[in-house]
Design an enzyme around this catalytic site. Structure first.
Site, PDB file in Angstrom:
ATOM      1  N   VAL A  80      90.569 -15.565  -4.182  1.00  0.00           N
ATOM      2  CA  VAL A  80      89.528 -16.577  -4.377  1.00  0.00           C
ATOM      3  C   VAL A  80      88.698 -16.644  -3.107  1.00  0.00           C
ATOM      4  O   VAL A  80      89.235 -16.838  -2.012  1.00  0.00           O
ATOM      5  CB  VAL A  80      90.145 -17.961  -4.679  1.00  0.00           C
ATOM      6  CG1 VAL A  80      89.063 -19.034  -4.713  1.00  0.00           C
ATOM      7  CG2 VAL A  80      90.902 -17.930  -6.001  1.00  0.00           C
ATOM      8  N   ASP A  83      80.446 -27.184  -7.043  1.00  0.00           N
ATOM      9  CA  ASP A  83      79.949 -27.912  -5.883  1.00  0.00           C
ATOM     10  C   ASP A  83      81.169 -28.483  -5.166  1.00  0.00           C
ATOM     11  O   ASP A  83      81.813 -29.407  -5.670  1.00  0.00           O
ATOM     12  CB  ASP A  83      79.004 -29.029  -6.324  1.00  0.00           C
ATOM     13  CG  ASP A  83      78.421 -29.815  -5.150  1.00  0.00           C
ATOM     14  OD1 ASP A  83      78.914 -29.658  -4.005  1.00  0.00           O
ATOM     15  OD2 ASP A  83      77.486 -30.602  -5.384  1.00  0.00           O
ATOM     16  N   ASP A 107      89.194 -29.243  -8.203  1.00  0.00           N
ATOM     17  CA  ASP A 107      90.335 -29.205  -9.132  1.00  0.00           C
ATOM     18  C   ASP A 107      90.103 -28.187 -10.242  1.00  0.00           C
ATOM     19  O   ASP A 107      91.039 -27.508 -10.685  1.00  0.00           O
ATOM     20  CB  ASP A 107      90.567 -30.589  -9.743  1.00  0.00           C
ATOM     21  CG  ASP A 107      91.259 -31.546  -8.787  1.00  0.00           C
ATOM     22  OD1 ASP A 107      92.042 -31.074  -7.950  1.00  0.00           O
ATOM     23  OD2 ASP A 107      91.013 -32.757  -8.884  1.00  0.00           O
ATOM     24  N   TYR A 126      79.340 -31.169  13.174  1.00  0.00           N
ATOM     25  CA  TYR A 126      79.746 -29.833  12.732  1.00  0.00           C
ATOM     26  C   TYR A 126      80.925 -29.335  13.560  1.00  0.00           C
ATOM     27  O   TYR A 126      81.919 -28.834  13.009  1.00  0.00           O
ATOM     28  CB  TYR A 126      78.571 -28.859  12.841  1.00  0.00           C
ATOM     29  CG  TYR A 126      78.964 -27.435  12.555  1.00  0.00           C
ATOM     30  CD1 TYR A 126      79.296 -27.031  11.269  1.00  0.00           C
ATOM     31  CD2 TYR A 126      79.019 -26.483  13.580  1.00  0.00           C
ATOM     32  CE1 TYR A 126      79.668 -25.725  10.997  1.00  0.00           C
ATOM     33  CE2 TYR A 126      79.393 -25.182  13.322  1.00  0.00           C
ATOM     34  CZ  TYR A 126      79.716 -24.804  12.030  1.00  0.00           C
ATOM     35  OH  TYR A 126      80.099 -23.503  11.767  1.00  0.00           O
ATOM     36  N   LYS A 140      84.857 -28.338  12.386  1.00  0.00           N
ATOM     37  CA  LYS A 140      85.530 -27.068  12.677  1.00  0.00           C
ATOM     38  C   LYS A 140      86.784 -27.285  13.522  1.00  0.00           C
ATOM     39  O   LYS A 140      87.744 -26.503  13.422  1.00  0.00           O
ATOM     40  CB  LYS A 140      84.559 -26.109  13.354  1.00  0.00           C
ATOM     41  CG  LYS A 140      83.447 -25.629  12.433  1.00  0.00           C
ATOM     42  CD  LYS A 140      84.014 -24.966  11.183  1.00  0.00           C
ATOM     43  CE  LYS A 140      82.957 -24.541  10.205  1.00  0.00           C
ATOM     44  NZ  LYS A 140      83.538 -23.855   9.009  1.00  0.00           N
TER      45      LYS A 140
END
Length: 272
Positions: free
Chosen positions: A24, A78, A86, A168, A172
């Site tokens: 994935v 999204d 889910d 940001y 991270k």
């Protein structure tokens, strides 16, 4: 300039043997996610491509189909919406997924208090909450099957606070800490966890974050450097640039690293 490649052909075989049939990849429509999908297709994985733009994903799936023996699966989602995350788990429940590459994410820039609060909170949702949700969902599956791999995209800015990308960098830092903590938790179950911390990357990221990135790594360099280290390290700085930047910063105290990177970010954002 020749494109880098996964080190010998046995590297592709190692990845398939270690992690199974399907991977994935979130954020697969652009940048690092797209480059990872291309490399994993070449290694023989079936791909589950996840992003918001269906037309772009379907075009990528058509491009990848001749490179892999398994037809790619497209999931439009999204990641700021918990139900969509889910749904990714539900729609892959019958697939032999053994690898998750959580490459989706975005950044903002400029003074935090001058920014749009909705955008900043949305970034936390995508970069942190959705990433944690996916990691939990697939981590449980991988632990139950006693093998698997999880790649989380960290960043050079994850190791200290950085002005003008404060939120940001904070997202991270969350990713980096999560990967470092999960790696020893999941190792006894045969699950490898890797944080990939590149430097500036020449992709659509800079445009969305309102940054001017005049030089940096290619997404493919990051993809190859990351996949080559999966199962071998907990953190990788993929590519020469990331390693050079790490070497230039590692001996500095945290406050000096933060100050130096703040100057770099000021130059990038003022020119944008």
């Amino acid at each position: 300039m020749t494109s880098p490649s996964l080190r010998p052909l046995t590297e592709a075989e190692r990845l398939r043997r270690a992690y199974g049939t399907y991977a994935v990849v979130t954020g697969a429509s652009d940048g690092i996610g797209r480059a990872v999908a291309m490399r994993l297709a070449e290694a023989g994985f079936g791909l589950v491509l996840v992003a918001r733009r269906r037309a772009v994903l379907e075009a990528l799936a058509a491009e990848l189909e001749p490179r892999t023996p398994i037809r790619p699966v497209v999931i439009t989602a999204d990641l700021s919406v918990p139900d969509d995350v889910d749904r990714i788990a539900r729609e892959t429940a019958d697939l032999d997924v053994g690898l998750l590459v959580a490459a989706a994410g975005f950044g903002t820039s400029g003074p935090f208090v001058d920014g749009d609060l909705a955008a900043e909170l949305n970034m936390i949702d995508v970069n942190c909450r959705a990433l944690a949700q996916l990691t939990h969902l697939f981590g449980r599956r991988f632990a139950a099957r006693r093998r698997g791999g999880i790649v989380l995209m960290s960043s050079l800015v994850a190791f200290q606070g950085v002005a003008r990308v404060a939120n940001y960098a904070a997202t991270k830092a969350f990713v980096q800490s999560l990967a470092e903590g999960l790696a020893p938790e999941l190792k006894p179950f045969g699950v490898d966890v890797l944080a990939s911390a590149p430097g500036p990357v020449m992709s659509g990221f800079g445009q969305r974050a309102h940054m001017t990135i005049r030089s940096g790594q290619t997404p493919d360099e990051v993809a190859v450097g990351t996949l080559n280290m999966l199962g071998r390290r907990t953190t990788v700085r993929p590519g020469f640039l990331a390693k050079a930047l790490e070497a230039s910063l590692m001996l500095l105290p945290r406050s000096a690293r933060a100050a130096m990177l703040a100057r770099v970010m000021a130059g990038m954002t003022q020119a944008a």
